[in-house]
Enzyme design. Sequence first.
Site, PDB file in Angstrom:
ATOM      1  N   PHE A 237       0.820  -1.224   0.000  1.00 45.61           N
ATOM      2  CA  PHE A 237       0.000   0.000   0.000  1.00 45.61           C
ATOM      3  C   PHE A 237       0.854   1.275   0.000  1.00 45.61           C
ATOM      4  CE2 PHE A 237      -2.270   2.729   3.376  1.00 45.61           C
ATOM      5  CZ  PHE A 237      -2.813   3.596   2.437  1.00 45.61           C
TER       6      PHE A 237
ATOM      7  N   THR B 241       3.898 -11.060  -1.142  1.00 46.23           N
ATOM      8  CA  THR B 241       3.055 -11.837  -0.232  1.00 46.23           C
ATOM      9  C   THR B 241       1.602 -11.545  -0.610  1.00 46.23           C
ATOM     10  OG1 THR B 241       2.765 -10.065   1.373  1.00 46.23           O
ATOM     11  CG2 THR B 241       4.747 -11.451   1.624  1.00 46.23           C
TER      12      THR B 241
ATOM     13  N   ALA C 166       8.925  -2.678   3.656  1.00 48.11           N
ATOM     14  CA  ALA C 166       8.461  -4.076   3.689  1.00 48.11           C
ATOM     15  C   ALA C 166       8.187  -4.514   5.117  1.00 48.11           C
ATOM     16  CB  ALA C 166       9.513  -4.984   3.063  1.00 48.11           C
TER      17      ALA C 166
ATOM     18  N   ASP D 223       3.164   4.313  14.752  1.00 46.59           N
ATOM     19  CA  ASP D 223       2.912   4.859  16.091  1.00 46.59           C
ATOM     20  C   ASP D 223       2.530   3.774  17.092  1.00 46.59           C
ATOM     21  OD1 ASP D 223       0.385   4.271  15.084  1.00 46.59           O
ATOM     22  OD2 ASP D 223      -0.458   6.268  15.434  1.00 46.59           O
ATOM     23  N   GLU D 224       2.197   2.573  16.581  1.00 44.52           N
ATOM     24  CA  GLU D 224       1.755   1.505  17.491  1.00 44.52           C
ATOM     25  C   GLU D 224       2.860   1.023  18.414  1.00 44.52           C
ATOM     26  OE1 GLU D 224      -0.440  -1.681  15.898  1.00 44.52           O
ATOM     27  OE2 GLU D 224      -1.560  -0.414  14.523  1.00 44.52           O
TER      28      GLU D 224
ATOM     29  N   ARG E 157     -11.939  -1.985   3.777  1.00 45.86           N
ATOM     30  CA  ARG E 157     -12.882  -3.092   4.002  1.00 45.86           C
ATOM     31  C   ARG E 157     -14.321  -2.562   4.005  1.00 45.86           C
ATOM     32  NH1 ARG E 157     -14.193  -7.066   9.150  1.00 45.86           N
ATOM     33  NH2 ARG E 157     -15.420  -8.531   7.910  1.00 45.86           N
TER      34      ARG E 157
END
Length: 331
Positions: free
Chosen positions: A11, A36, A78, A121-122, A190
């Site tokens: 993306f 992938t 990646a 940021d996670e 989604r």
Amino acid sequence: MNLLVTGGAGFIGSNFVHTTLRDHPECRVTVLDALTYAGSRASLAAAGDRITFVEGRIEDVALVDRLVGGNDVVVHFAAESHNDNSINNPSPFVTTNVVGTFTLLEAVRKHGRRLHHVSTDEVFGDLELDDPERFRETTPYNPSSPYSATKAGSDLLVKAWIRTFGIKATISNCSNNYGPYQHIEKFIPRQITNVLSGRKPRLYGEGKNVRDWIHVDDHNAAVWAILERGQPGGYYMIGADGEQNNKAVIALILELMGKPADWYDHVNDRPGHDLRYAIDATKIRQELGWRPRYTTFREGLAATVAWYRDNAAWWQPIKAAVEAKYAKHGQ
Ligand code: NAD
Ligand code: DAU
């Protein structure tokens, strides 16, 4: 400049390649991507033969050594990137995000190349809904999910290689991106593709979780600002003051797509679901003069809805399989 872009068929990486070809035509771009389930040659179709595409893995020592040696700068996108997948099967996250980043670092060290490591940021964990603090460059690491733990691990490897070996690297930690070419397992595409397929959007839990949304082009402009003007060894937070809770995002998608406001289903929540992310991007704004171009979420989201509507051939072939996978987990 010869640029090696890892994950360039995903993306953010594919959008980065398109931005680079448009705004930096002096660059020669090589993409290294394992293709992938998350990578697609179709996302790079518009680049045609203006790039060199190499199908391969970032843990492949010999391949990475050759490609890093043959380029000036590595921009490292990646990764295994989806939290829900990391909960169901963490193994590829450790391999790609940790071992893959280590492999790149060793090649960068050997050849004395510049690296920009794209992170999230996670790695900082989550915030309470009413916490006045936002994530900054000095926030301690406290990841929650297998995905964010492996991204934190990769960041810490880069930091160690900067300090111990003096490699020329920078790191950015960005908030949630949206825009064209995002895999339809992710929240916004989604729901858009659900509506386009006649299905209701799916909201985890009560939908109170907050994400800090940024358009992918604004993220990639920030990455370019770091490549051009960033301090070697510097860390940068990237965010566009785009906090929204998930329920509000679904409401806006339904409004933009002409559906009733209550036309969605509540489904099983994500285990360990991070409550809120929020970025303080003062440093990159002040030091590098970066500013987001998309200043309203509505504008960026409307453009994204239009992209998925106009590019059904890109996502339709995988829609049933993505939904079947979610259905197994009651989502
Ligand atoms: P994505 O899943 O859409 O794309 C990842 C790409 O990496 C795919 O093309 C895939 O084929 C490739 N890849 C996976 N494993 C590989 C391997 N071992 N070797 C070579 N290629 C491999 O991800 P994305 O959303 O574009 O995220 C890109 C980067 O940005 C990631 O590092 C992610 O952690 C980070 N990030 C993402 C977001 C977001 O909101 N999506 C926000 C902040 C940071
Ligand atoms: O913060 C940056 C991170 O943003 C990146 O590092 C990740 O690579 C990227 O996937 C994203 O992680 P999230 O877990 O925040 O994104 P996701 O799109 O999976 O979910 C966004 C929010 O929406 C989250 O609170 C879960 C919720 N959700 C998700 C899906 C797929 C739903 O309510 N319904 C859904 O169907």
